[in-house]
Enzyme design. Structure first.
Site, short mmCIF file in Angstrom:
data_model
loop_
_atom_site.label_atom_id
_atom_site.label_comp_id
_atom_site.label_asym_id
_atom_site.label_seq_id
_atom_site.Cartn_x
_atom_site.Cartn_y
_atom_site.Cartn_z
N ASN A 7 25.53 42.39 55.20
CA ASN A 7 26.22 43.28 54.26
C ASN A 7 25.19 43.66 53.18
O ASN A 7 24.89 42.88 52.30
CB ASN A 7 27.41 42.52 53.65
CG ASN A 7 28.18 43.36 52.65
OD1 ASN A 7 27.79 44.48 52.33
ND2 ASN A 7 29.27 42.81 52.15
N GLY A 211 40.22 42.15 43.82
CA GLY A 211 38.94 41.56 43.42
C GLY A 211 38.41 42.37 42.26
O GLY A 211 39.18 42.94 41.49
N ARG A 242 36.74 49.85 36.88
CA ARG A 242 37.14 51.21 37.32
C ARG A 242 38.52 51.56 36.78
O ARG A 242 39.41 50.71 36.74
CB ARG A 242 37.15 51.29 38.84
CG ARG A 242 35.77 51.32 39.44
CD ARG A 242 35.81 51.29 40.95
NE ARG A 242 35.03 50.16 41.46
CZ ARG A 242 35.08 49.69 42.69
NH1 ARG A 242 35.85 50.27 43.59
NH2 ARG A 242 34.35 48.66 43.06
N PHE A 285 38.52 38.56 35.18
CA PHE A 285 39.88 38.12 34.83
C PHE A 285 39.89 36.74 34.16
O PHE A 285 40.82 36.41 33.43
CB PHE A 285 40.78 38.13 36.06
CG PHE A 285 41.23 39.51 36.44
CD1 PHE A 285 40.33 40.44 36.94
CD2 PHE A 285 42.56 39.90 36.28
CE1 PHE A 285 40.73 41.72 37.27
CE2 PHE A 285 42.98 41.18 36.61
CZ PHE A 285 42.06 42.10 37.11
N ARG A 286 38.84 35.92 34.41
CA ARG A 286 38.79 34.62 33.75
C ARG A 286 38.52 34.79 32.25
O ARG A 286 39.11 34.11 31.42
CB ARG A 286 37.71 33.74 34.39
CG ARG A 286 38.12 33.27 35.78
CD ARG A 286 36.95 32.80 36.59
NE ARG A 286 36.08 33.92 36.95
CZ ARG A 286 35.18 33.88 37.91
NH1 ARG A 286 35.00 32.79 38.59
NH2 ARG A 286 34.44 34.94 38.18
N ASN A 336 42.97 33.52 43.38
CA ASN A 336 42.76 32.47 42.37
C ASN A 336 43.57 32.58 41.09
O ASN A 336 43.69 31.61 40.36
CB ASN A 336 41.28 32.46 41.97
CG ASN A 336 40.38 32.09 43.13
OD1 ASN A 336 40.51 31.01 43.69
ND2 ASN A 336 39.51 33.01 43.51
N GLU A 385 36.15 38.88 55.47
CA GLU A 385 35.65 40.11 56.08
C GLU A 385 34.53 39.82 57.08
O GLU A 385 34.42 40.49 58.10
CB GLU A 385 35.16 41.06 54.97
CG GLU A 385 36.32 41.63 54.17
CD GLU A 385 35.93 42.11 52.77
OE1 GLU A 385 35.70 41.25 51.90
OE2 GLU A 385 35.84 43.32 52.55
P1 ADP Z 1 34.26 41.70 44.66
O1 ADP Z 1 34.02 41.16 46.06
O2 ADP Z 1 35.06 42.94 44.60
O3 ADP Z 1 33.05 41.71 43.77
P2 ADP Z 1 35.86 39.29 44.34
O4 ADP Z 1 36.90 39.47 45.36
O5 ADP Z 1 34.82 38.24 44.55
O6 ADP Z 1 35.20 40.65 43.93
O7 ADP Z 1 36.60 39.00 42.95
C1 ADP Z 1 35.86 38.74 41.79
C2 ADP Z 1 36.81 38.61 40.63
O8 ADP Z 1 37.78 37.59 40.89
C3 ADP Z 1 36.10 38.16 39.36
O9 ADP Z 1 35.60 39.23 38.64
C4 ADP Z 1 37.22 37.48 38.62
O10 ADP Z 1 37.83 38.45 37.80
C5 ADP Z 1 38.21 37.04 39.67
N1 ADP Z 1 38.31 35.59 39.77
C6 ADP Z 1 37.54 34.75 40.48
N2 ADP Z 1 37.95 33.47 40.31
C7 ADP Z 1 39.00 33.50 39.46
C8 ADP Z 1 39.86 32.51 38.89
N3 ADP Z 1 39.72 31.22 39.15
N4 ADP Z 1 40.84 32.94 38.05
C9 ADP Z 1 40.98 34.24 37.78
N5 ADP Z 1 40.21 35.22 38.30
C10 ADP Z 1 39.23 34.85 39.12
#
Ligand code: ADP
Length: 398
Positions: A7, A211, A242, A285-286, A336, A385
């Site tokens: 990827n 995500g 976004r 989101f954390r 999560n 994926e």
């Molecule tokens: P992408 O693949 O689109 O970059 P992910 O699916 O890995 O993104 O998601 C990343 C996002 O998930 C982080 O920016 C965060 O906001 C959120 N995240 C990850 N772990 C946690 C958690 N324990 N609690 C809340 N949000 C989380």
């Protein structure tokens, strides 16, 4: 047969090696800062605690892949004696336009078709193509497969994908809804059917891939009939950075007010909006949860805006499918973020959607999180994926 999944991003490359006889992960890794100062390869072999970390200059994707290949045959961290043991390579490709509704074996004609799609995904397809070219050069005898983010959404009916703008823009320029994250939506929908013990043909499923990028899809009888992302991955839900859906007139309004051009406004909508834009704090989101804990009102508003956008699409897709049997949460936030799932599902009880607040206290593993009296099953399903890419690659080349 062992399959290498690749990827490629513009300056990064993620990979996994899977043994497809047992569908087990043998190794995975990440190359960061390709073509920049401080390139680094981080490689992990399953069941080996130490990571293999290599900090070497990597000027381009070909050098990055050469280093990945060296790690894969390393006597300690490697998983094969020689690259000949890799039966096929599966590449994630973001955009296939309307050309492919399923994964394909890569040949010169496929490359040419994907090059035509570059204008539809100028940020994503070029690095995907660089990765394919580098692998073809370094592994000339190994079959390669392309697996597309857009493919699963090709089953949408025209009323879902045609924008209400002059029809010629569709025929001349290919402007339509394409949708993204297709591999993830497909995977979790199939897992949902499996977990419920019901044939996917008999289900109406709404999949929420939440995500950094986020999208919701409506899947009826195993086929995608609508999805929230559009011509580009900017549309639909509010996301990390976004904007998601906005009134298109806002673009020229901001451009006039701030004296910038449309591309600069789009950059703001892509990179400075969403959770980051509304909260002024972070796209993560954390961080938003922490700020809410500290009483930050705009962080709380950002989360409400996000939850509203997810709920909005869930409602729309229930109407489109005339019902729903299962709602699936996946990706970083969906897997999560207990509180965000709770806020999204809150007050959907009259639609038969009841989250179990105790069962919802789970992260990162498959679980049914709806109450026993919920008409609609709510499921948490970690996405995979890479496994879908490896499966398609194996099926097409075995
Ligand atoms: P992408 O693949 O689109 O970059 P992910 O699916 O890995 O993104 O998601 C990343 C996002 O998930 C982080 O920016 C965060 O906001 C959120 N995240 C990850 N772990 C946690 C958690 N324990 N609690 C809340 N949000 C989380």
């Amino acid at each position: 047969m062992k399959v290498l999944v690749i990827n490629c991003g513009s300056s990064s490359l993620k990979y996994q090696v899977l043994d497809m006889t047992s569908e087990t992960l043998l190794a995975k890794g990440l190359v960061e800062r390709i073509g920049l100062d401080g390139s680094v390869l981080k490689h992990e072999k399953t069941n080996v605690e130490d990571k293999f970390i290599q900090e070497t200059a990597m000027a381009d994707h070909k050098e990055a892949i050469a280093n990945v290949m060296a790690a894969l045959v390393d006597p300690v961290y490697g998983v094969v004696k020689s690259m000949d043991e890799i039966g096929a390579v599966g590449h994630r490709v973001v955009h296939a336009g309307e050309k492919y509704a399923a994964s394909v074996i890569i040949d010169d004609a496929v490359i040419a078709a994907l090059e035509e799609c570059v204008e539809l995904a100028p940020l994503h397809n070029p690095p995907n193509l660089l990765g394919i070219a580098a692998c073809r050069e370094l592994m000339p005898k190994t079959p390669m497969v392309a697996v597309f983010d857009t493919a699963f959404h090709q089953t949408m009916p025209p009323e879902s994908y045609i924008y209400a703008i002059p029809y010629e823009y569709y025929t001349k320029y290919g402007i339509r809804r394409y949708g993204f994250h297709g591999t993830s939506h497909k995977y979790v929908a199939e897992r949902a059917a499996y977990m419920l013990g019901v044939n996917i043909e008999d289900l109406k499923i709404i999949t929420c891939h939440l995500g950094n990028g986020a999208s919701v899809s409506a899947i009826k009888r195993g086929k995608c009939i609508d999805t929230s992302m559009g011509f580009t991955p900017l549309a639909g839900l509010a996301m990390g950075t976004r904007s998601g859906d906005i009134d298109p007139a806002i673009i020229s309004f901001i451009a006039d007010k701030d004296g910038i051009n449309a591309d600069e406004v789009l950059n703001i909508l892509n990179k400075k909006s969403g959770m980051l834009g509304v909260s002024g704090i972070s796209s993560d989101f954390r961080d938003i949860a922490e700020a809410i804990g500290d009483g930050d009102q705009r962080a709380a508003l950002a989360l409400q805006v996000f939850a509203h956008s997810v709920r909005f699409y869930i409602g729309a897709y229930i109407a489109e499918m005339n019902g729903v049997d299962a709602i699936v949460f996946t990706a970083g936030v969906g897997e999560n973020d207990i509180n965000t799932r709770d806020i999204i599902c809150n007050e959907l009880g009259n639609l038969g959607i009841k989250l179990d607040l105790v069962k919802n206290k789970v992260r990162g593993k498959e679980a049914v999180i709806s109450r026993d009296d919920s008409k609609v099953a709510i499921l948490l399903i970690p996405t995979n994926e890479e496994l879908v890419i490896a499966r398609d690659t194996y099926e097409l080349t075995k």
